[in-house]
Design an enzyme around this catalytic site. Structure first.
Site, PDB file in Angstrom:
ATOM      1  N   CYS A   1      -5.999  -6.387   2.348  1.00 38.91           N
ATOM      2  CA  CYS A   1      -6.809  -6.128   3.540  1.00 38.91           C
ATOM      3  C   CYS A   1      -6.111  -5.043   4.356  1.00 38.91           C
ATOM      4  CB  CYS A   1      -6.963  -7.422   4.343  1.00 38.91           C
ATOM      5  SG  CYS A   1      -5.460  -7.931   5.202  1.00 38.91           S
TER       6      CYS A   1
ATOM      7  N   GLU B   1       0.355 -11.084   0.497  1.00 34.90           N
ATOM      8  CA  GLU B   1       1.164  -9.870   0.554  1.00 34.90           C
ATOM      9  C   GLU B   1       2.170  -9.912   1.699  1.00 34.90           C
ATOM     10  OE1 GLU B   1      -3.050  -8.568  -0.763  1.00 34.90           O
ATOM     11  OE2 GLU B   1      -2.188  -9.971   0.670  1.00 34.90           O
TER      12      GLU B   1
ATOM     13  N   CYS C   1      -2.609  -6.056   5.467  1.00 35.32           N
ATOM     14  CA  CYS C   1      -1.624  -6.090   4.383  1.00 35.32           C
ATOM     15  C   CYS C   1      -1.288  -4.685   3.886  1.00 35.32           C
ATOM     16  CB  CYS C   1      -2.128  -6.969   3.244  1.00 35.32           C
ATOM     17  SG  CYS C   1      -2.197  -8.720   3.694  1.00 35.32           S
TER      18      CYS C   1
ATOM     19  N   HIS D   1      -1.000 -13.970   4.817  1.00 34.26           N
ATOM     20  CA  HIS D   1      -1.615 -13.580   3.543  1.00 34.26           C
ATOM     21  C   HIS D   1      -0.536 -13.488   2.465  1.00 34.26           C
ATOM     22  CE1 HIS D   1      -5.355 -11.496   5.506  1.00 34.26           C
ATOM     23  NE2 HIS D   1      -5.086 -12.685   6.053  1.00 34.26           N
TER      24      HIS D   1
END
Length: 156
Positions: free
Chosen positions: A82, A54, A85, A52
Protein backbone atom coordinates in the site's frame (compact mmCIF):
# COMPACT_ATOMS: atom_id res chain seq x y z
CA UNK A 1 14.36 -18.66 -9.23
CA UNK A 2 15.50 -16.80 -6.13
CA UNK A 3 12.54 -14.39 -6.33
CA UNK A 4 10.16 -17.35 -6.33
CA UNK A 5 11.98 -18.94 -3.39
CA UNK A 6 11.65 -15.85 -1.22
CA UNK A 7 8.08 -15.17 -2.32
CA UNK A 8 7.24 -18.66 -1.07
CA UNK A 9 8.72 -17.63 2.28
CA UNK A 10 6.41 -14.60 2.33
CA UNK A 11 3.45 -16.81 1.34
CA UNK A 12 4.22 -19.28 4.13
CA UNK A 13 4.39 -16.43 6.63
CA UNK A 14 1.08 -15.00 5.35
CA UNK A 15 -0.56 -18.42 5.76
CA UNK A 16 0.76 -18.57 9.31
CA UNK A 17 -0.91 -15.22 9.94
CA UNK A 18 -4.21 -16.43 8.47
CA UNK A 19 -4.07 -19.49 10.77
CA UNK A 20 -3.67 -17.04 13.67
CA UNK A 21 -6.70 -15.02 12.62
CA UNK A 22 -4.85 -12.26 10.81
CA UNK A 23 -5.31 -10.90 7.28
CA UNK A 24 -3.65 -12.51 4.23
CA UNK A 25 -0.48 -10.48 3.84
CA UNK A 26 3.10 -11.61 4.31
CA UNK A 27 6.53 -10.17 3.64
CA UNK A 28 10.15 -11.33 3.69
CA UNK A 29 13.27 -9.17 3.70
CA UNK A 30 16.37 -10.65 2.11
CA UNK A 31 19.96 -9.47 1.72
CA UNK A 32 22.63 -11.29 -0.28
CA UNK A 33 20.21 -14.19 -0.79
CA UNK A 34 19.92 -14.62 3.00
CA UNK A 35 16.65 -14.23 4.87
CA UNK A 36 16.75 -11.41 7.39
CA UNK A 37 13.14 -11.67 8.54
CA UNK A 38 9.71 -12.85 7.45
CA UNK A 39 6.58 -11.35 8.95
CA UNK A 40 2.85 -11.34 8.49
CA UNK A 41 0.27 -8.66 8.98
CA UNK A 42 -0.60 -8.24 12.69
CA UNK A 43 -3.06 -5.35 12.43
CA UNK A 44 -5.85 -7.19 14.26
CA UNK A 45 -3.61 -8.81 16.88
CA UNK A 46 -1.80 -5.58 17.74
CA UNK A 47 -4.82 -3.31 17.21
CA UNK A 48 -2.37 -1.24 15.17
CA UNK A 49 -3.60 -0.23 11.73
CA UNK A 50 0.04 0.35 10.65
CA UNK A 51 1.16 -3.20 11.47
CA UNK A 52 1.08 -4.39 7.88
CA UNK A 53 3.34 -7.28 6.91
CA UNK A 54 5.86 -5.02 5.20
CA UNK A 55 6.04 -2.49 8.04
CA UNK A 56 6.31 -5.28 10.60
CA UNK A 57 9.14 -6.86 8.58
CA UNK A 58 10.95 -3.52 8.18
CA UNK A 59 10.71 -2.81 11.90
CA UNK A 60 12.11 -6.24 12.76
CA UNK A 61 14.87 -6.11 10.11
CA UNK A 62 16.04 -2.73 11.41
CA UNK A 63 16.03 -4.06 14.96
CA UNK A 64 17.95 -7.23 14.02
CA UNK A 65 20.49 -5.40 11.86
CA UNK A 66 20.84 -2.45 14.30
CA UNK A 67 20.35 0.06 11.48
CA UNK A 68 17.64 1.84 9.53
CA UNK A 69 19.40 1.67 6.14
CA UNK A 70 18.14 -1.40 4.29
CA UNK A 71 19.62 -0.42 0.93
CA UNK A 72 21.19 -3.86 0.52
CA UNK A 73 17.79 -5.53 0.91
CA UNK A 74 14.88 -6.74 -1.20
CA UNK A 75 11.39 -7.05 0.24
CA UNK A 76 9.05 -9.78 -0.99
CA UNK A 77 5.38 -9.07 -0.41
CA UNK A 78 2.43 -11.31 -1.23
CA UNK A 79 0.49 -8.21 -2.32
CA UNK A 80 1.58 -4.91 -3.82
CA UNK A 81 2.53 -2.67 -0.89
CA UNK A 82 0.00 0.00 0.00
CA UNK A 83 1.16 3.63 -0.18
CA UNK A 84 2.18 3.55 3.50
CA UNK A 85 4.27 0.42 3.03
CA UNK A 86 5.81 1.66 -0.22
CA UNK A 87 6.83 4.84 1.58
CA UNK A 88 8.35 2.85 4.45
CA UNK A 89 10.33 0.83 1.89
CA UNK A 90 11.48 4.05 0.22
CA UNK A 91 12.52 5.63 3.54
CA UNK A 92 14.41 2.47 4.53
CA UNK A 93 16.23 2.57 1.19
CA UNK A 94 15.08 -0.90 0.18
CA UNK A 95 16.39 -1.44 -3.34
CA UNK A 96 13.75 -3.84 -4.69
CA UNK A 97 10.08 -4.55 -4.04
CA UNK A 98 8.95 -7.91 -5.39
CA UNK A 99 5.25 -8.63 -5.05
CA UNK A 100 2.60 -11.10 -6.12
CA UNK A 101 -0.95 -9.74 -6.37
CA UNK A 102 -1.82 -6.10 -6.93
CA UNK A 103 -3.69 -3.50 -4.93
CA UNK A 104 -6.85 -4.18 -7.03
CA UNK A 105 -6.84 -7.76 -5.65
CA UNK A 106 -6.84 -6.47 -2.06
CA UNK A 107 -9.66 -4.05 -2.92
CA UNK A 108 -11.64 -6.90 -4.49
CA UNK A 109 -11.18 -8.87 -1.24
CA UNK A 110 -12.77 -5.99 0.68
CA UNK A 111 -9.76 -4.12 2.05
CA UNK A 112 -9.88 -0.30 2.10
CA UNK A 113 -6.82 0.15 -0.06
CA UNK A 114 -6.02 3.40 -1.79
CA UNK A 115 -5.87 2.61 -5.51
CA UNK A 116 -2.41 4.12 -5.98
CA UNK A 117 0.09 1.76 -7.57
CA UNK A 118 3.72 1.35 -6.60
CA UNK A 119 4.63 2.38 -10.14
CA UNK A 120 2.78 5.68 -9.66
CA UNK A 121 4.38 6.26 -6.25
CA UNK A 122 7.83 5.51 -7.70
CA UNK A 123 7.26 7.94 -10.56
CA UNK A 124 5.71 10.70 -8.45
CA UNK A 125 8.31 10.41 -5.70
CA UNK A 126 11.30 9.88 -7.99
CA UNK A 127 12.11 6.77 -5.96
CA UNK A 128 15.00 4.56 -7.09
CA UNK A 129 13.23 1.37 -5.91
CA UNK A 130 13.07 -1.39 -8.51
CA UNK A 131 9.56 -2.85 -8.69
CA UNK A 132 9.00 -6.47 -9.76
CA UNK A 133 5.27 -7.34 -9.93
CA UNK A 134 3.45 -10.62 -10.42
CA UNK A 135 5.87 -13.11 -8.87
CA UNK A 136 3.93 -16.30 -8.03
CA UNK A 137 0.79 -14.39 -8.92
CA UNK A 138 -1.60 -17.35 -8.86
CA UNK A 139 -0.34 -18.59 -5.50
CA UNK A 140 -0.68 -15.10 -4.04
CA UNK A 141 -4.21 -14.76 -5.46
CA UNK A 142 -5.07 -18.16 -3.96
CA UNK A 143 -4.00 -16.82 -0.57
CA UNK A 144 -6.99 -14.44 -0.62
CA UNK A 145 -9.30 -17.43 -1.25
CA UNK A 146 -7.73 -19.40 1.62
CA UNK A 147 -8.18 -16.41 3.92
CA UNK A 148 -11.78 -15.78 2.81
CA UNK A 149 -12.63 -19.41 3.68
CA UNK A 150 -11.32 -19.02 7.24
CA UNK A 151 -13.83 -18.26 10.01
CA UNK A 152 -11.69 -15.33 11.22
CA UNK A 153 -11.61 -13.45 7.88
CA UNK A 154 -12.00 -9.73 8.62
CA UNK A 155 -11.11 -6.71 6.55
CA UNK A 156 -10.22 -3.21 7.64
Amino acid sequence: MSDERWMRTALDKAREGVRLGQSPFGAAIVSDDQLIVAAHNIVLQATDITAHGEVTAIREACRLLHRIDLSDCTIYSTCEPCPMCFTACHWAGIRRIVYGTGIPDAIAAGFKELPVSNADLKRLGHSPIEIVPGVLLRECQQLFNEWAASPDARTY
